[in-house]
Structure formats: structure tokens, C-alpha cells
Design an enzyme around this catalytic site. Sequence first.
Site, PDB file in Angstrom:
ATOM      1  CG  HIS A  62      -8.911   8.277   6.169  1.00 46.10           C
ATOM      2  ND1 HIS A  62      -9.742   7.174   6.246  1.00 46.10           N
ATOM      3  CD2 HIS A  62      -8.241   8.323   7.348  1.00 46.10           C
ATOM      4  CE1 HIS A  62      -9.568   6.584   7.409  1.00 46.10           C
ATOM      5  NE2 HIS A  62      -8.657   7.262   8.101  1.00 46.10           N
ATOM      6  CG  HIS A  64      -7.706   9.978  12.308  1.00 40.01           C
ATOM      7  ND1 HIS A  64      -8.619   9.206  13.004  1.00 40.01           N
ATOM      8  CD2 HIS A  64      -7.398   9.272  11.187  1.00 40.01           C
ATOM      9  CE1 HIS A  64      -8.834   8.078  12.348  1.00 40.01           C
ATOM     10  NE2 HIS A  64      -8.101   8.091  11.234  1.00 40.01           N
ATOM     11  CD  GLN A 157      -8.386   4.806  17.432  1.00 40.44           C
ATOM     12  OE1 GLN A 157      -7.988   5.797  16.845  1.00 40.44           O
ATOM     13  NE2 GLN A 157      -8.182   3.578  16.971  1.00 40.44           N
ATOM     14  CG  HIS A 215     -10.581   3.513  10.504  1.00 38.92           C
ATOM     15  ND1 HIS A 215     -11.394   4.602  10.430  1.00 38.92           N
ATOM     16  CD2 HIS A 215      -9.306   3.989  10.598  1.00 38.92           C
ATOM     17  CE1 HIS A 215     -10.655   5.705  10.486  1.00 38.92           C
ATOM     18  NE2 HIS A 215      -9.386   5.361  10.583  1.00 38.92           N
ATOM     19  CD  GLU A 218      -5.072   1.506   9.855  1.00 38.97           C
ATOM     20  OE1 GLU A 218      -6.053   1.841  10.542  1.00 38.97           O
ATOM     21  OE2 GLU A 218      -4.091   2.254   9.651  1.00 38.97           O
ATOM     22  CG  ASP A 314      -4.811   7.335   8.765  1.00 36.85           C
ATOM     23  OD1 ASP A 314      -5.953   7.637   9.145  1.00 36.85           O
ATOM     24  OD2 ASP A 314      -4.202   6.332   9.172  1.00 36.85           O
TER      25      ASP A 314
HETATM   26 FE   FE2 Z   1      -7.650   6.407   9.833  1.00 36.84          FE
END
Ligand code: FE2
Length: 417
Positions: A62, A64, A157, A215, A218, A314
Amino acid sequence: MSSAPLLLQNCRLIDQPGDAPLVSIAMETGRITAIGPDLAADGHEVIDAAGNLVSPPFVESHIHLDSVLTAGEPRWNQSGTLFEGIDIWRDRKQDLSLEDVKQRAIAALKLQAQQGVLYVRSHADVSEASLTALKGLLEVREAVQDWITLQVVAFPQDGVYGSPKNLDLMEEAMKLGADVVGGIPHYELTREDGVRSIEKIFELADRYDRLIDIHCDEIDDEQSRFVEVVAAWAIRTGMGGRVTASHTTAMGSYNNAYAYKLMGFLGRSQINFIANPLINITLQGRADTYPKRRGITRVKELWQQGLNVSLGHDCIQDPWYSLGTGNMLDVASMAVHACHMTGLDEIDACYDMVTTHGARTLHLADYGLAPNLPANLIVLDADSRYEAIRRRSVVRQVISRGQPISDTEPAQSRWLI
Ligand code: FE2
């Protein structure tokens, strides 16, 4: 990428007991051809592993890559919260270009590959009409395929229903070739939008035959319960292990009665979990006074339940997390500490979470150390998984597709008095 036949000698195989004899690994045309004692070196380039630990590569499950290496652009995240990070990224991504995304993503992949990562799942923000982040990472996937395997997640996102255009962008991302359908139900405008976003994600995955990585929850809000919706859809559709819930930090705040009930459903669903302990221990708990929550999912309990848990960064130097070196042993070490996994079996499990468990999450069909599998392996300056995590050992050699692509000498200190 072609390579001469290679023989790696004096290997301490990671899945063997510590007192097992050392072996050699022969490789040719990108594949492992034999593993055993006393393999002939004829015609092979020889590398001496010197009794060090030989492991399948690390799996970064995971990250980005579209936002890596942008910390401070255009401003620093002063609150340290997820939501200030999203605001900063909304500004920074106005300046995205294909070259900007590709240059930073490849720099981060090289950083990780030199530390033994040869499989990566990256999210790509698909909330911008230009789909620049996705197009850039799809180009990167092709550009690096000779030395690292990259999966790309279409990640909305700003929410699937956060703007009227977003659903079309998700559909376009599938057509362009994203490997995985993403989502962010806890950031949709309403709870109901979150639930129907999950339904839409499963529908897209079914129609385009893709994996799912959402996701999920979170946030520190104990009322954020989308993971039960994801599990329910995985049970109803039978998609099980093709589905992943990332982060699920709210699970750390659920009351135990609910968590106990939920664990049963999660066991039935057989979905995968990805925790990102480096970032979530800093990002979450920001609204707490004391005691401050750890902001991490129930890694230990999910693992004890027999569910597949893997770990990721992440972020590396981006609006959400300004730190990070790309080293998966840092990630595993933080899991050991933050998740109370200090028993020897638990430390070993945290190593597995950045190797074999990650491979299962990514649905890698040909991962591991065995004849006929791709010759992807690493040599660690350690003799056990425990030592690798305790010392965050250097990865001395990285071999990808049968070819050495990186070597690193451990630092040496001299006592001067
Ligand atoms: Fe993430």
C-alpha cells in the site's frame, strides 16, 4: 533485461530452521532452476551469500506513488491530520504533470527496490478530470516492468460520489487498465453515499474482472463501520480473497462487543487487511487529549483470527507523512511495537506481513523461493527474521528476474578509544 546464469551460494533459506545446512540457488533466464547443496558452478556467475538470510522480496502492499516526495509542497501539514493532508494534496495536484508523477514514482520505486522491494501496489488518485496521476503510474508500470512489478489502484481520493464527474472517472480508469478498484467510503459526503460507493466498487470489479482495495474507516470515529459493508459484499459475491480493506483504523476504537461480532463476519468473508503503522500512528489520534489512541487497526487480533494481514508505507514524504525511507523493515518494526507483537512468533509474523502476506494480498501467482518461479530474491545482513527486524538489517543483494540489480554494504563503525 537478460542475464547470465547465476549461482547464489551459502544461502540461509528463510523458511528453514536456523540449524539447517546452507544451500545454493541456481538461476537462469530469469527463473530459479535449482535449490540445493553442492550445485555445480559451471558456467554460472557466482555470488557468495556468506550464510546470510535469503528471502523472497519485500512486498509494498500500500503506497501512493503519485504523491510521494512532495512533502512541503505547497506547504507543510502543520496539524498532522488526514484532512489537512487531503486539502494540501488538492492544491498540489493542480500542478501534476505526467513527467512530475513519473519522475517521483520511479525515484521512489528505485529507493524501495534497493531495499529489497520487488512488488508494489500503488494507489493513483482518479479524482482529477485529466487522470494525470493514473496515466503517469500506468506508464511507470510499463517502464519498470523489467525489474519491479507494479499494480495500480484507481483510487477516488475525493469520493466516488463526492462530485458528479467522479463515477465516470472511475469507469475511465478501468478502461485505461487500472489493476484494482479503490474507494474511500468514510470520506463520502454521507454514510449512505459510503454504502452505495461500496456497492458500485464491487459492480465495477465484477464487470472489469479486477481486484478491490478500499481505503476503509481510516478515521478514529468508532461509528465508522464500512468494513462490515465490505465484508458483507465479499460474502455475498464470493469475491473473498480478491478484496482488501486498507487502513481500517476505526477498528482500533470499536467497542469489544462489536469487534467480537465483526471478527466472525470477517472470518467468513476472508478479505485481506492492510495496515500502515508508520503513518497511522502519527495521523490518527490527533483529536484526542490523553490517553491518545494508537490509531491502528487490530493487526494482532486479525492475524490471530487467521486473516491475511499485510503492511504498507502508505506514504513516503508527502502531505500526510513527511518521513519514510521506503524500508519495509521500518514498517514491520513499527507494527511490532505499536501492535504489541513482541513475541518471537509475532515478530516473525510481522516479517511475513511485508513478504508472503503481501504477496497473497496482491494475488501474486508466482511468488516465493522454488524451482521454476521467477528468480526474485534478496540477501539480508541477518540470520533470522527476528534479527532482520530488530536491526533493520541492510539488504545486501537484490536479485530481480535472475539479475543482480543492487548491492549494499552494511555500515561499519570503528571503536576509537
Ligand atoms: Fe492510503
